[in-house]
Design a protein around this motif. Structure first.
Motif, mmCIF file in Angstrom:
data_model
loop_
_atom_site.group_PDB
_atom_site.id
_atom_site.type_symbol
_atom_site.label_atom_id
_atom_site.label_comp_id
_atom_site.label_asym_id
_atom_site.label_seq_id
_atom_site.Cartn_x
_atom_site.Cartn_y
_atom_site.Cartn_z
ATOM 1 N N HIS A 176 0.786 -1.325 0.155
ATOM 2 C CA HIS A 176 -0.057 0.155 0.004
ATOM 3 C C HIS A 176 0.964 1.196 -0.014
ATOM 4 O O HIS A 176 0.188 2.192 -0.353
ATOM 5 C CB HIS A 176 -1.066 0.020 1.108
ATOM 6 C CG HIS A 176 -1.977 -1.012 1.541
ATOM 7 N ND1 HIS A 176 -2.862 -0.985 0.427
ATOM 8 C CD2 HIS A 176 -2.233 -1.789 2.260
ATOM 9 C CE1 HIS A 176 -3.628 -2.072 0.523
ATOM 10 N NE2 HIS A 176 -3.272 -2.665 1.674
ATOM 11 N N LEU A 177 2.119 1.107 0.424
ATOM 12 C CA LEU A 177 2.831 2.399 0.478
ATOM 13 C C LEU A 177 3.625 2.811 -0.496
ATOM 14 O O LEU A 177 4.143 3.898 -0.721
ATOM 15 C CB LEU A 177 3.805 2.012 1.931
ATOM 16 C CG LEU A 177 3.087 1.901 3.209
ATOM 17 C CD1 LEU A 177 3.838 1.348 4.369
ATOM 18 C CD2 LEU A 177 2.711 3.433 3.381
ATOM 19 N N GLY A 178 3.884 1.780 -1.486
ATOM 20 C CA GLY A 178 4.713 2.075 -2.769
ATOM 21 C C GLY A 178 6.311 2.215 -2.366
ATOM 22 O O GLY A 178 6.706 1.673 -1.530
ATOM 23 N N SER A 179 6.859 2.620 -3.272
ATOM 24 C CA SER A 179 8.269 2.687 -3.410
ATOM 25 C C SER A 179 8.843 3.813 -3.084
ATOM 26 O O SER A 179 10.134 3.920 -2.889
ATOM 27 C CB SER A 179 8.852 2.342 -4.968
ATOM 28 O OG SER A 179 8.486 3.282 -5.667
ATOM 29 N N GLU A 180 8.161 4.938 -2.447
ATOM 30 C CA GLU A 180 8.895 5.967 -2.161
ATOM 31 C C GLU A 180 8.843 6.214 -0.604
ATOM 32 O O GLU A 180 8.003 5.541 0.155
ATOM 33 C CB GLU A 180 7.987 7.305 -2.693
ATOM 34 C CG GLU A 180 8.106 7.418 -4.141
ATOM 35 C CD GLU A 180 9.317 7.653 -4.627
ATOM 36 O OE1 GLU A 180 10.200 8.308 -4.462
ATOM 37 O OE2 GLU A 180 9.698 7.011 -5.731
#
Length: 251
Positions: free
Chosen positions: A105-109
């Motif tokens: 849910h948080l992604g790659s950033e």
């Protein structure tokens, strides 16, 4: 640097809200700690409102203890950020494991982590935008908001960290008193979780690794941190909020 290749914008946060709140008993026998009210608002709403004010668009909130009450409360929340539930009913995963479960849910950033009971009085400049502005992924793996141990209301411990002139943090030594305590808000890189254990583990593991590599940094809170850890601390925190409304906080 704040340029086109490194914009100082972080839009996702993880809010740790699954804990049992043992020190807040008997209140937390029937109410999850994030829903305990201080100054007329649930603790988690204080955190989520700060997140929205700081530009966070999506907040992932983990739930375990009295999860139905948490979900019901969050479903009726008005305003940002958008809420995504990370369900830990089956097993409580601690601070690190809970985030690891929700990484998709948080992604790659880089993202912000909030303790759901993070509560402070702002100084002249709001602290979450200050934290995001101070974030430098070239030199930092983790950036913590830290508060002065001596002036934090309701905290009687020995502190967590020493901080050097460049903002690098080091854990306090045994039998020492440290000038700064973690104020419950941090920025982390998702890649830090790549070689972490399956299941339950604490974020302290990642803090330790970053401290040893010199990539754990801190930003001093502008204002006053209020530690709302026990039922008795609620009244003290509310009294300080009332006082701050009458007398502006001097930095």
């Amino acid at each position: 640097m704040n340029d086109a290749t490194n914009p100082k914008k972080i839009t996702r946060a993880f809010v740790l809200a699954a804990g049992l709140g043992k020190r807040m008993r008997p209140i937390t026998a029937t109410v999850p700690k994030p829903l305990v009210e201080v100054a007329g608002k649930a603790l988690i709403d204080h955190a989520l409102d700060r997140a929205a004010e700081g530009g966070i668009e999506t907040a992932i909130v983990n739930v375990h203890w009295l999860a139905d009450l948490m979900e019901g409360h969050l479903s009726h929340r008005v305003g940002g950020p958008a809420i995504v539930i990370s369900d830990e009913r089956a097993a409580l995963l601690e601070t690190g494991g809970g985030i690891r479960k929700a990484l998709h849910h948080l992604g790659s950033e880089p993202f912000v982590v909030f303790n759901s009971d993070s509560f402070w009085l702002e100084g002249p400049r709001p602290n979450l935008p200050r934290l995001i502005e101070a974030w430098n992924p070239q030199t930092m793996d983790i950036l913590l908001l830290v508060a002065p141990t001596a002036t934090s209301l309701g905290y009687e411990g020995a502190g967590d960290f020493d901080m050097d002139a460049d903002g690098r943090l080091a854990w306090r030594g045994e039998r020492e008193v440290a000038p700064f305590i973690y104020a419950g808000v941090a920025i982390l890189k998702p890649e830090l979780f790549a070689d972490t254990p399956e299941g339950s583990f604490s974020l302290t593991l990642l803090f330790d690794r970053a401290a040893k590599s010199g990539s754990l940094h801190g930003l001093r809170l502008d204002g006053q941190w209020l530690h709302v850890g026990t039922p008795g601390a609620i009244e003290a925190a509310e009294a300080r909020v009332r006082q701050s409304a009458q007398v502006p906080l001097v930095p």
